[in-house]
Motif scaffolding. Structure first.
Motif, PDB file in Angstrom:
ATOM      1  N   HIS A 111      29.251  41.733  35.886  1.00  0.00           N
ATOM      2  CA  HIS A 111      30.128  42.705  35.224  1.00  0.00           C
ATOM      3  C   HIS A 111      30.422  42.353  33.754  1.00  0.00           C
ATOM      4  N   HIS A 115      29.869  44.247  29.999  1.00  0.00           N
ATOM      5  CA  HIS A 115      30.803  44.484  28.888  1.00  0.00           C
ATOM      6  C   HIS A 115      30.189  44.067  27.546  1.00  0.00           C
ATOM      7  N   SER A 136      39.667  41.938  29.056  1.00  0.00           N
ATOM      8  CA  SER A 136      39.865  42.965  30.081  1.00  0.00           C
ATOM      9  C   SER A 136      41.073  42.611  30.931  1.00  0.00           C
ATOM     10  N   ASP A 306      35.909  49.947  32.335  1.00  0.00           N
ATOM     11  CA  ASP A 306      34.792  49.790  33.272  1.00  0.00           C
ATOM     12  C   ASP A 306      33.959  51.060  33.403  1.00  0.00           C
TER      13      ASP A 306
HETATM   14 ZN    ZN Z   1      35.725  45.224  33.227  1.00  0.00          ZN
END
Ligand code: ZN
Ligand code: KG4
Length: 343
Positions: A111, A115, A136, A306
């Motif tokens: 993940h 980003h 985040s 996200d």
């Molecule tokens: Zn995130």
């Protein structure tokens, strides 16, 4: 190559179709379904998130495929770490079934690597080498990005993530979840008055070898906010406390990012993660860096939070290197970013 991206690590069910090669790829579609239900509880409830992903994943992917208007898909990229395991498993299971049924490769994506790629989808020049600050709800990472796939971890948070600190401070101030945008809006109405909080882990005499040269810590700042809230009339001081908190947070992030960019002589700074939606943070970064000839790039709000577009892009990078995940690909709540080396 046409890549279907899938993201279900937290409380957004998202699918996207990316078409092309490397930094020239074009985003054909992006669907993001945010799970509003968590607002009632003031934070993400994992089991509710997993069930909501289960309900939405098929229609979200179908919508993304229809919006893209392309024929065949060549590969599927899915977030498989880090995140809520139940939530991740919905995306991972869907992607594996899609891969098996359509006979296309599947690739698991980290993940946070996603980003890192988000800004490059919108800005042609937001490509390595650069200094990256990922802020985040779950992570705060300062990275030196020499090339795609070659990441040096310089600093991280010792306790709360930047977004988490915004959310907790919002709660202390009686603001709704997620708190970041509410704190930013309120902070803009005040100059901070008499409130001033210490900048955490920022001292003048720190040197690059020091453990806290790049690391950040926000739990003390959160406690300072709590003390201020308790010792004042909140109705009179809510905005001033929000401003003083945000100033301390931004000063810290700008200072740590400056140290990293200077140390590695990078010509660009790339921001990512939900807190990169904070226009005051982005403006402060530009004010610090632009006079030094360093460009600052931040994604739009849609790609900062996200989304599956960034997952498709990171997946495309790995697919182009010939990487594939096996059909027993699993979900993990935490895992290091591939290609990461210690500072
Ligand atoms: Zn995130
Ligand atoms: O990247 P993201 O969507 O989810 C995670 O991967 O965690 O980030 C969500 C975080 C939340 O903590 C939210 O409060 C914060 O991003 N956020 C902001 C702003 N917009 C969202 N924080 C500060 N200022 C904002 N304008």
């Amino acid at each position: 190559m046409r890549v279907l991206g899938i993201e279900t690590s937290c409380d957004e069910t998202s699918a996207a179709v990316l078409d092309g090669t490397g930094d020239d790829a074009t985003l054909r579609s992006l669907v993001i379904l945010s799970q509003d239900v968590h607002r009632i509880f003031g934070g993400v409830v994992p089991e509710i998130a997993s069930r909501a992903h289960l309900t939405s994943i098929v229609p979200v992917v179908e919508r993304a495929l229809a919006d893209a208007g392309v024929g065949e898909i060549d590969a599927v990229a899915v977030t498989n770490a880090p995140g809520l395991v139940g939530a991740l498993l919905v995306g991972v299971s869907f992607a594996k079934a899609f891969s098996f049924a359509r006979r296309v490769p599947v690739i698991g994506v980290h993940h946070m690597e996603g980003h890192l790629f988000a800004t490059a989808l919108e800005h042609r020049d937001a490509v390595p080498p650069f200094t990256a600050l990922l802020v985040s709800g779950g992570h705060t990472l300062l990275l030196d990005v020499e090339a795609w796939g070659r990441y040096r971890l310089l600093g991280k948070t010792r306790d709360d993530a930047a977004g988490e600190a915004f959310d907790k401070v919002a709660k202390l101030l009686g603001l709704p979840y997620p708190g970041g945008p509410h704190v930013e809006r309120l902070a803009a109405t005040s100059d901070g008055g008499d409130f001033r909080f210490a900048r955490p882990m920022v001292r003048r005499n720190q040197i690059p070898g020091d453990a806290d040269f790049y690391d950040v810590s926000f739990s003390g700042l959160k406690t300072a906010v709590l003390t201020a809230v308790k010792s004042s009339n909140l109705d009179d001081s809510r905005a001033a406390i929000a401003r003083a908190f945000q100033d301390a947070m931004i000063d810290t992030l700008v200072e740590k990012t400056t140290r990293a960019a200077r140390q590695f002589g990078r010509p660009r700074v790339v921001l990512g993660g939900g807190v990169a939606c904070n226009a005051t943070l982005v403006a402060a970064m530009r004010e610090r860096f632009e006079p030094r000839g360093v460009q600052v790039f931040a994604p739009s709000a849609r790609l900062a939070t996200d989304n599956a577009a960034m997952i498709a892009r990171a997946g495309l990078f790995h697919l182009e290197r010939g990487e594939r995940s096996p059909l027993d690909l699993n979900a993990f709540s935490s895992q290091p970013i591939p290609g990461l080396v210690a500072a």
